[in-house]
Design a protein around this motif. Structure first.
Motif, short mmCIF file in Angstrom:
data_model
loop_
_atom_site.label_atom_id
_atom_site.label_comp_id
_atom_site.label_asym_id
_atom_site.label_seq_id
_atom_site.Cartn_x
_atom_site.Cartn_y
_atom_site.Cartn_z
N LYS A 1 0.85 -1.20 0.00
CA LYS A 1 0.00 0.00 0.00
C LYS A 1 0.88 1.25 0.00
O LYS A 1 0.61 2.22 -0.70
N LEU A 2 1.95 1.21 0.81
CA LEU A 2 2.87 2.36 0.87
C LEU A 2 3.55 2.57 -0.48
O LEU A 2 3.67 3.71 -0.96
N ALA A 3 3.98 1.48 -1.11
CA ALA A 3 4.64 1.59 -2.42
C ALA A 3 3.68 2.13 -3.46
O ALA A 3 4.05 2.97 -4.29
N ILE A 4 2.44 1.67 -3.45
CA ILE A 4 1.44 2.17 -4.40
C ILE A 4 1.16 3.65 -4.14
O ILE A 4 1.08 4.47 -5.07
N GLY A 5 1.05 4.05 -2.88
CA GLY A 5 0.81 5.45 -2.52
C GLY A 5 1.96 6.33 -2.96
O GLY A 5 1.77 7.42 -3.52
N ILE A 6 3.19 5.88 -2.74
CA ILE A 6 4.36 6.64 -3.17
C ILE A 6 4.41 6.74 -4.69
O ILE A 6 4.69 7.80 -5.25
N GLY A 7 4.10 5.63 -5.36
CA GLY A 7 4.07 5.64 -6.83
C GLY A 7 3.04 6.61 -7.37
O GLY A 7 3.30 7.35 -8.33
N ILE A 8 1.85 6.61 -6.75
CA ILE A 8 0.80 7.55 -7.19
C ILE A 8 1.25 8.98 -6.95
O ILE A 8 1.05 9.86 -7.81
N CYS A 9 1.86 9.24 -5.79
CA CYS A 9 2.35 10.60 -5.50
C CYS A 9 3.41 11.03 -6.51
O CYS A 9 3.42 12.17 -6.98
N LEU B 1 5.02 14.15 -11.15
CA LEU B 1 5.56 14.22 -12.51
C LEU B 1 4.54 14.80 -13.48
O LEU B 1 4.89 15.63 -14.34
N GLY B 2 3.28 14.39 -13.36
CA GLY B 2 2.22 14.93 -14.23
C GLY B 2 2.04 16.42 -14.01
O GLY B 2 1.92 17.20 -14.96
N GLY B 3 2.04 16.83 -12.74
CA GLY B 3 1.91 18.27 -12.44
C GLY B 3 3.08 19.06 -12.97
O GLY B 3 2.92 20.16 -13.51
N SER B 4 4.27 18.51 -12.82
CA SER B 4 5.47 19.17 -13.33
C SER B 4 5.42 19.29 -14.85
O SER B 4 5.76 20.34 -15.41
N TRP B 5 4.99 18.22 -15.52
CA TRP B 5 4.88 18.24 -16.98
C TRP B 5 3.88 19.30 -17.43
O TRP B 5 4.14 20.08 -18.35
N VAL B 6 2.70 19.34 -16.76
CA VAL B 6 1.67 20.33 -17.11
C VAL B 6 2.20 21.75 -16.86
O VAL B 6 2.02 22.64 -17.69
N TYR B 7 2.85 21.96 -15.71
CA TYR B 7 3.41 23.28 -15.39
C TYR B 7 4.40 23.72 -16.46
O TYR B 7 4.37 24.85 -16.93
N ASN B 8 5.30 22.81 -16.83
CA ASN B 8 6.31 23.15 -17.84
C ASN B 8 5.69 23.45 -19.19
O ASN B 8 6.14 24.34 -19.91
#
Length: 114
Positions: free
Chosen positions: A10-18, A23-30
């Motif tokens: 669960k922790l690994a999945i949560g970290i992966g989602i974060c 990364l998605g937010g960074s890509w959109v911002y850029n």
């Protein structure tokens, strides 16, 4: 079903989602930043071209005015030279030019210089 998933998964999945969200937010911002930069760059280049055109027009106008002023000054200089030559001829022809004092014809010539 979630109860059977170990906490580490669960922790690994949560970290992966974060990480994916980051990364998605960074890509959109850029992408947004790049579009804004491109738009500003295009606007700046258009303004720069407009300023260059205005500067060239101002320079051309100033050169035209300068040429007109030079022509006018040349004409005025020629008139003054002709007037000076005429006054010199009149002074040379004046019989009383070498006498003491200024005669009426001399005063007239002096007034013409003004």
């Amino acid at each position: 079903m979630i109860d059977f998933v170990p906490a580490s998964v669960k922790l690994a999945i949560g970290i992966g989602i974060c990480i994916l969200i980051g990364l998605g937010g960074s890509w959109v911002y850029n992408k947004i930043y790049d579009r804004g930069y491109e738009a500003a760059s295009i606007k700046f280049k258009a303004e720069e071209a407009k300023m260059i055109k205005a500067n060239q027009a101002a320079i051309a106008s100033a050169e035209k005015d300068l040429r007109e002023d030079i022509a006018k000054l040349s004409i005025d200089k020629e008139k003054l030279e002709n007037e000076s030559a005429r006054l010199d001829v009149e002074a040379d022809q004046d019989r009383a030019a070498h006498s003491c004092g200024i005669k009426r014809s001399g005063v007239r010539r002096l007034n013409a210089i003004r």
